[in-house]
Motif scaffolding. Structure first.
Motif, PDB file in Angstrom:
ATOM      1  N   TYR A 165       0.872  -1.188   0.000  1.00  0.00           N
ATOM      2  CA  TYR A 165       0.000   0.000   0.000  1.00  0.00           C
ATOM      3  C   TYR A 165       0.904   1.232   0.000  1.00  0.00           C
ATOM      4  O   TYR A 165       2.138   1.091   0.107  1.00  0.00           O
ATOM      5  N   SER A 166       0.283   2.395  -0.108  1.00  0.00           N
ATOM      6  CA  SER A 166       1.084   3.614  -0.271  1.00  0.00           C
ATOM      7  C   SER A 166       2.138   3.768   0.833  1.00  0.00           C
ATOM      8  O   SER A 166       1.822   3.637   2.025  1.00  0.00           O
ATOM      9  N   ILE A 167       3.351   4.126   0.424  1.00  0.00           N
ATOM     10  CA  ILE A 167       4.419   4.308   1.417  1.00  0.00           C
ATOM     11  C   ILE A 167       4.240   5.633   2.170  1.00  0.00           C
ATOM     12  O   ILE A 167       5.008   5.937   3.080  1.00  0.00           O
ATOM     13  N   ASP A 168       3.214   6.401   1.795  1.00  0.00           N
ATOM     14  CA  ASP A 168       2.948   7.654   2.514  1.00  0.00           C
ATOM     15  C   ASP A 168       1.753   7.554   3.469  1.00  0.00           C
ATOM     16  O   ASP A 168       1.409   8.532   4.135  1.00  0.00           O
ATOM     17  N   ALA A 169       1.109   6.370   3.527  1.00  0.00           N
ATOM     18  CA  ALA A 169      -0.024   6.197   4.452  1.00  0.00           C
ATOM     19  C   ALA A 169       0.491   6.296   5.899  1.00  0.00           C
ATOM     20  O   ALA A 169       1.490   5.662   6.257  1.00  0.00           O
ATOM     21  N   LEU A 170      -0.222   7.082   6.709  1.00  0.00           N
ATOM     22  CA  LEU A 170       0.229   7.304   8.094  1.00  0.00           C
ATOM     23  C   LEU A 170      -0.502   6.368   9.057  1.00  0.00           C
ATOM     24  O   LEU A 170      -1.738   6.343   9.097  1.00  0.00           O
ATOM     25  N   LEU A 171       0.267   5.615   9.830  1.00  0.00           N
ATOM     26  CA  LEU A 171      -0.328   4.677  10.795  1.00  0.00           C
ATOM     27  C   LEU A 171       0.228   4.937  12.185  1.00  0.00           C
ATOM     28  O   LEU A 171       1.453   4.973  12.378  1.00  0.00           O
ATOM     29  N   TYR A 259      -6.917   6.016   3.794  1.00  0.00           N
ATOM     30  CA  TYR A 259      -7.161   6.863   4.980  1.00  0.00           C
ATOM     31  C   TYR A 259      -6.037   6.823   6.023  1.00  0.00           C
ATOM     32  O   TYR A 259      -6.053   7.640   6.940  1.00  0.00           O
ATOM     33  N   GLY A 260      -5.125   5.867   5.938  1.00  0.00           N
ATOM     34  CA  GLY A 260      -4.214   5.656   7.064  1.00  0.00           C
ATOM     35  C   GLY A 260      -5.029   5.250   8.287  1.00  0.00           C
ATOM     36  O   GLY A 260      -6.227   4.938   8.171  1.00  0.00           O
TER      37      GLY A 260
END
Ligand SMILES: NC(=O)c1ccc[n+]([C@@H]2O[C@H](COP(=O)([O-])OP(=O)(O)OC[C@H]3O[C@@H](n4cnc5c(N)ncnc54)[C@H](OP(=O)(O)O)[C@@H]3O)[C@@H](O)[C@H]2O)c1
Length: 293
Positions: A165-171, A259-260
């Motif tokens: 998934y996107s490497i910019d998704a914030l978790l 959405y992260g």
């Protein structure tokens, strides 16, 4: 026979279970551990646990036997399992019939998310607890920092951290040791009945930022790479991962991508009575362990 103070831990030999059992033993608690197979008992025996229920969590009569004489249960649901709700219902019923009032449930951050079946099923379990008559506590942990260890080999060997998934998704992430410390506190103190606690560490991180931190700590470049989800799916199915787990994980990746998933660390800080473990502290400790091996 009544076993004063003894706690049933389900999923005891899994990633969460081992950490929770360690934290409970360190506080002097006595444990009955439910594991799927006899072979899984060894790391728990090493901790000093000698009371086991061995078998499938779907087995109702085993649930009755498991709850008999217990002071409390810590239920860690199986990972990505289509029967998650039925398993919890069996345990709730057994707790009711055996008079075990304390039921502490390992849920997940944002169980309200319908798009992720393993979250949505946990929401349904939480609802069942509200109407159970049991003195429940619900813990809702964020993504574990320790999940990164599943990628450790390719990070160390190839300098690649690859996710589907996107490497910019914030978790938001949390240290499993912090969760286990809270589990022990909640089970061994009196004051946590009917509480729902969201458990998050101090930061929400993207894979890009994670790779950057890894580069700093390891002193060599690590790159975050987005893997094609179809390739990931083919590889997982070929490797024998059950179809339900693959489909559920794909839904999770899509949600993360869109959405992260972020929570707040205040509740965890309050429960620990200190600042939650940071991602940098986690990395430094893991790299130190790796260097010692
Ligand atoms: N990882 C995270 O970041 C995270 C964050 C928040 C919440 N959670 C939740 O935490 C829970 C536990 O995760 P985990 O990583 O600790 O999973 P895990 O390592 O797979 O541990 C689960 C344990 O339950 C056992 N089990 C599964 N199905 C069973 C059955 N039908 N009967 C008896 N035993 C059974 C497994 O045995 P087998 O190995 O034989 O299947 C395993 O020992 C999951 O529900 C997950 O959604 C995880």
């Amino acid at each position: 026979m009544h076993e004063p103070g003894k706690i049933l831990v389900t999923g005891a030999s899994g990633k969460t279970g081992i950490a929770v059992c360690k934290a409970l033993i360190a506080k002097g608690a006595r444990i009955r551990a439910w594991v799927r197979q006899e072979a899984y008992t060894s790391p728990l025996v090493v901790m000093g646990i000698d009371d086991f229920i061995i078998g499938d969590l779907l087995d109702d009569s085993l649930a009755e036997q498991a709850l008999r004489g217990m002071a409390a249960v810590y239920h860690i649901p199986p990972n990505m399992n289509p029967n998650e709700l039925r398993i919890a219902e069996n345990l709730i019923r057994a707790a009711q019939s055996q008079g075990v009032l304390r039921f502490v449930y390992h849920s997940v951050l944002h169980p309200q998310i319908e798009e992720m079946p393993h979250h949505w099923k946990k929401m349904r379990v939480e609802e069942r607890l509200f109407t159970s008559g049991l003195a429940y506590t619900i813990l809702q942990p964020a993504v574990y920092m320790q999940n990164l260890l599943g990628y450790w080999q390719s990070i160390q060997r190839d300098g690649v951290y690859g996710i589907p998934y996107s490497i910019d998704a914030l978790l938001s992430q949390v240290h499993l040791g912090d969760i286990a410390e809270v589990v022990a506190k909640v089970l061994l103190e009196e004051s946590h009945s009917y509480a729902i606690y969201e458990l998050c560490g101090p930061e929400a991180l993207s894979a890009r930022e994670t790779a950057h931190r890894l580069s700093q700590h390891l002193g060599k470049p690590v790159e975050a790479v987005e893997i094609d989800r179809e390739v990931w799916q083919r590889n997982m199915l070929a490797g024998g991962m059950p179809e339900y787990a693959v489909e559920t994980l794909l839904k999770m990746f899509l949600y993360y991508e869109k959405y992260g998933m972020r929570g707040n660390p205040n509740v965890l800080r309050m429960l620990l009575g200190r600042n939650p473990t940071t991602f940098d502290e986690f990395l430094a400790a893991e790299i130190h362990k790796f260097d010692q091996e």
